[in-house]
Motif scaffolding. Structure first.
Motif: not given
Ligand code: MG
Ligand code: ATP
Length: 370
Positions: A83, A85-86, A136, A216
């Motif tokens: 996962k 993070d953006g 993302e 993340e």
């Molecule tokens: Mg997010």
């Protein structure tokens, strides 16, 4: 086909939702309607445009415990992806043009331009006009969520899903990864594929590794891509806490409470005590207190608290982004505006009102009432 059919709704329900919950907007001049908020019948961010639908990306449920959470949620093999993070955008081709739709269904002109430039998705959409690419947008030079990754120095796309644009149906994970690879798009890392019994241990290993690297977390998926479940690292939970507590009067208390819960459940599942638990407790305490203390100091010294972002792109693309943010009523203060080669590099602060006002008032001695 009528919109209500494409959305799987009867005409009457559709009309009611359209009239009450959708808002009028446009995609670079093309009229559209979008669903900006969470809704019980349709995915947030669903867009109606030119007789077609761009489905919102579904909400991904989260588990607070790996062992029971995974066995309860999945019934076969589990594929694990990182996962990242953006911010989430969906790329879809409408009438020959590719647009980037943000989570709430807005067309972001900056992301539209940058995603077209970085991914060159023309061949993909020639072959698959009815699919949407879920991306993302990560990296430090990012107008919405900045997070550092070792191999990303500015802004970069990472594909994490490909779905039917209208129905929202995903491709199977491995089929999707092959397709994305074949088109040369960068994608989120694949971290493993496990039988149901081994999955909690496999995910736990991955999480410990990601945590050590300040990353993340994971999204676990059924092989067909249909079911998704997320779990995050302590680094991410604490990073979120620190971020929220740097603007304590603007972030909902719920946001903070949920992140504290994640830390408590992880500590319990890992049966932490002694030094390990003390370390976590100290880190959580710091993530809460330090940014608040710093925010108070900033205001006391006459500064302004907010979210700071830097973006780098062609001058007109940066201008379009600043206009777009101002259109959304974001209170921007440009702190730096320079040319580097062909790029314009702008650092701006999104000012948050309540935190600045409340801290000022309390510093001036106003009595606190809640
Ligand atoms: Mg997010
Ligand atoms: P929501 O709860 O509606 O999903 P959120 O902002 O709370 O929204 P996140 O906690 O960031 O969401 O988790 C879901 C999001 O994670 C996805 O919408 C997507 O943008 C992002 N993401 C990053 N990597 C992946 C991945 N490998 N698979 C699926 N989603 C991913």
């Amino acid at each position: 086909m009528a919109y209500h059919r494409k959305l799987g709704l009867d005409r009457h329900s559709f009309e009611r939702i359209r009239d009450n919950d959708f808002v009028e907007d446009d995609a670079d001049g093309t009229p559209m309607q979008r669903l900006p908020d969470y809704h019980n019948r349709l995915e947030r961010g669903t867009v109606l445009i030119e007789g077609t639908v761009v489905r919102g990306f579904p909400k991904v449920p989260r588990t607070l415990v790996l062992e029971e959470g995974i066995s309860r949620y999945f019934d076969g093999e589990v594929v694990v992806e990182e996962k990242m993070d953006g911010y989430n955008v969906r790329l879809a081709r409408i009438d020959g043009e590719t647009y980037a739709f943000t989570r709430s269904g807005l067309v972001c002109p900056f992301t539209t331009h940058e995603a077209r430039r970085m991914l060159e998705p023309e061949a993909f959409f020639d072959a698959h006009p009815d699919l949407m690419i879920c991306v993302e947008m990560v990296g430090p030079e990012n107008p919405y969520t900045a997070h550092d990754y070792d191999d990303v120095d500015s802004l970069a796309p990472r594909v994490f899903d490909v779905r039917d644009r209208e129905s929202g149906e995903p491709l199977a994970v491995e089929e999707r990864r092959d397709l994305v690879e074949a088109h040369g798009f960068p994608q989120v890392p694949l971290l493993g594929r496990h039988d149901l019994q081994e999955a909690p241990d496999g995910v736990d290993d991955a999480i410990r590794q990601l945590d050590a690297e300040g990353r993340e977390g994971v999204v676990m998926k059924s092989v067909d891509g249909d079911r998704q479940l997320k779990y995050t690292t302590s680094a991410a939970n604490q990073g979120d806490l620190a971020y929220a507590f740097s603007m304590p009067f603007d972030y909902g208390r719920d946001f903070m409470f949920r992140r504290l819960l994640r830390e408590a459940f992880q500590a319990h599942e890992r049966a932490e005590d002694g030094e390990r638990f003390d370390d976590r407790a100290a880190a959580v305490g710091e993530a809460v207190l330090e940014p608040m203390r710093d925010a108070i100091a900033t205001v006391d010294e006459g500064g302004v608290v907010g979210e700071r972002h830097t973006v780098r792109a062609a001058p007109d693309v940066v201008e379009a982004l600043l206009d777009h943010l101002r259109d959304q009523h974001v209170a921007l203060e440009v702190e730096r505006d320079e040319r580097e080669g062909d790029d314009r590099v702008v650092t701006f602060l999104k000012r948050v009102q309540s935190t600045n006002d409340s801290i000022r008032a309390y510093l001036d001695g106003e009595a606190i009432r809640h």
